[in-house]
Enzyme design. Structure first.
Site, PDB file in Angstrom:
ATOM      1  N   HIS A  34       0.831  -1.205   0.000  1.00 49.76           N
ATOM      2  CA  HIS A  34       0.000   0.000   0.000  1.00 49.76           C
ATOM      3  C   HIS A  34       0.866   1.255   0.000  1.00 49.76           C
ATOM      4  O   HIS A  34       2.069   1.226   0.258  1.00 49.76           O
ATOM      5  CB  HIS A  34      -0.918   0.005   1.232  1.00 49.76           C
ATOM      6  N   ASP A 336       4.038  -4.475   3.487  1.00 46.66           N
ATOM      7  CA  ASP A 336       5.494  -4.604   3.503  1.00 46.66           C
ATOM      8  C   ASP A 336       5.921  -6.000   3.949  1.00 46.66           C
ATOM      9  O   ASP A 336       6.878  -6.565   3.412  1.00 46.66           O
ATOM     10  CB  ASP A 336       6.125  -3.539   4.400  1.00 46.66           C
TER      11      ASP A 336
END
Length: 486
Positions: A34, A336
């Site tokens: 994101h 991540d």
């Protein structure tokens, strides 16, 4: 870990080398982190850093579907969100900001910066896969939209990032008027494997704690940690020193540092938080704490990202067999921990840097164009009589380990190659460098069979069941590392 600085577009010479004419691109699966967000928790308010940040203009115009039961029709309600919080003596007050009182973000929310960078990612993907490679159609119609597979985790910032990337990949003017809204696939939290799901997978959570404790034991009493404490220590809660397992944890400190770096001057920490050496030390320690398990433990890989990698391989094998429904692009909004877990789990993680916001991994599958006509004929003829393209062969081979496949089944994977690009830079899986496991002359093009065999070793057979076993056991049975990428 902060804002990504994309590399320049490929030159014509680079593009020819990356996509040689003898290989035909057949399937691309993209995992994207994101975009920029606010911190997931408020920290260091004692420095003047506000808890709530003024970077979310979208909250001024939200749209929700409304069902009219009597008419059986859907309409929409436009509304503005104001965030309420505690004031003096617990009186409710609106969260606000001196610069803009109406654009207040909640914790862990995708900001306007994050929307911009994920939209830019979609623009770059369109430039590469549509404008330059002509791999994807320039516009969407009811006949070609099944070529796309869109999926996101249930976390709003991942879903919204995916929506922005898709909207730039196919802007409104490229979608035909008779096109229905695109389908975005999500899962219930209990079934989610698009990120390492330690909230559901108890054994993975236990392994994560073991590696976190190992990192704390290794780093807490080192000169490196003393240096970090000299930078941040005076801002920590009374009696607390900076440590891997401090409160806030070192990972939390870095989350706030990098979130502030990605945004404006209204949300800045004291200058010592941005000391370059300190950031490098903290990032190195945190990459080890969070991701070393993928490199060293087969069980960690299996429970953390094995289900996701099994899905990717199954889709590639299905594409090679002609039984995947014609998907050409998979685009997944994730995190991540997904990207670093995949790279580390394949032994392809280079350096000590945390994946920046809006990072992506492109998993590309190619077919040897020199075998193209033979493959097309086999796919058509086989679809009738149980050959390569048949949907009537029984159990598909995508999820079955290579050791269980017959020679005929293995032969279906010949002539296909897999290549990974991370933020537009090629990365290589170590096991693919071995003789016979790659395209002659280029180790980054792994044979599909070799790539599948590497992933098979940590693909779970029953993820939920395997999340409940081995409690209390060490992460590796012999105590020796089980190195990733082979």
């Amino acid at each position: 870990m902060t804002t990504l600085q994309p590399r320049p577009p490929y030159t014509d010479q680079e593009l020819t080398k990356l996509y040689p004419p003898n290989l035909e691109l057949q399937l691309v699966q993209i995992l994207m982190r994101h975009g920029e967000r606010t911190p997931v928790n408020a920290r260091f308010e004692n420095t003047g850093l506000p808890a709530y940040w003024p970077y979310c203009s979208t909250v001024r115009k939200l749209v929700s579907p409304i069902l009219n039961p009597s008419a059986g029709q859907l309409s929409t309600l436009e509304w503005t969100r104001r965030l309420e919080t505690f004031g003096q003596d617990d009186q409710p007050v609106f969260a606000t900001s001196d610069s803009n009182p109406d654009n207040i973000c909640d914790m862990g929310t995708l900001t306007d910066v994050g929307r911009t960078t994920t939209y830019a990612l979609g623009t770059r993907l369109r430039s590469l896969y549509i404008n330059r490679l002509s791999f994807l159609p320039p516009g969407l119609t009811p006949s070609n939209i099944p070529q796309l597979y869109l999926r996101s985790t249930p976390i709003p910032r991942a879903l919204e990032s995916l929506q922005h990337t898709f909207s730039a990949l196919y802007p409104p003017h490229t979608r035909s008027p008779d096109l229905l809204p695109p389908t975005i696939v999500t899962r219930a939290h209990a079934d989610e494997t698009l990120y390492p799901n330690d909230a559901i997978c108890r054994r993975f959570a236990e392994l994560s704690r073991q590696f976190a404790q190992r990192a704390a034991k290794k780093w807490n009493s080192t000169p490196e940690m003393e240096y970090l404490d000299s930078l941040y220590g005076k801002h920590m809660p009374e009696g607390s020193k900076v440590a891997v397992d401090s409160r806030p944890r070192l990972s939390g400190i870095m989350d706030t540092v990098n979130s502030t770096l990605a945004h404006g001057p209204e949300t800045r920490l004291p200058r010592e938080f941005y000391d370059e050496r300190g950031r490098e030390i903290a990032e190195k320690i945190e990459v080890e704490e969070w991701f070393a398990g993928y490199k060293e433990s087969r069980e960690y890989r299996m429970l953390g990202i094995g289900g996701l990698m099994g899905d990717l391989v199954q889709r590639m094998v299905g594409s090679a067999e002609g039984r995947d429904g014609g998907i050409k692009l998979g685009l997944s909004g994730c995190h991540d921990t997904t990207l670093a877990g995949v790279l580390m789990g394949l032994g392809a993680y280079e350096g000590d840097r945390w994946p920046p916001f809006s990072s992506h991994i492109a998993v590309e599958m190619f077919r040897d164009a020199r075998e193209g006509e033979e493959g097309k004929e086999a796919g058509w003829w086989g679809s009738l009589f149980g050959g390569k393209g048949s949907r009537m062969r029984g159990r598909e081979i995508g999820r079955r380990p290579m050791g269980e496949l017959s020679e005929g089944e293995k032969k279906r994977l010949e002539g296909y190659y897999v290549r990974l690009r991370y933020n537009d830079e090629v990365v290589t899986v170590p096991g693919c460098r071995e003789k016979g496991n790659h395209l002659e002359g280029d180790e980054s093009f792994c044979t599909l069979a070799a790539f599948k065999e590497i992933v098979d070793k940590f693909t779970p057979k029953n993820w939920k069941q395997q999340c409940r076993v081995n409690k209390g056991h060490p992460p590796t049975p012999t105590g020796e590392p089980e190195w990733a990428g082979y």
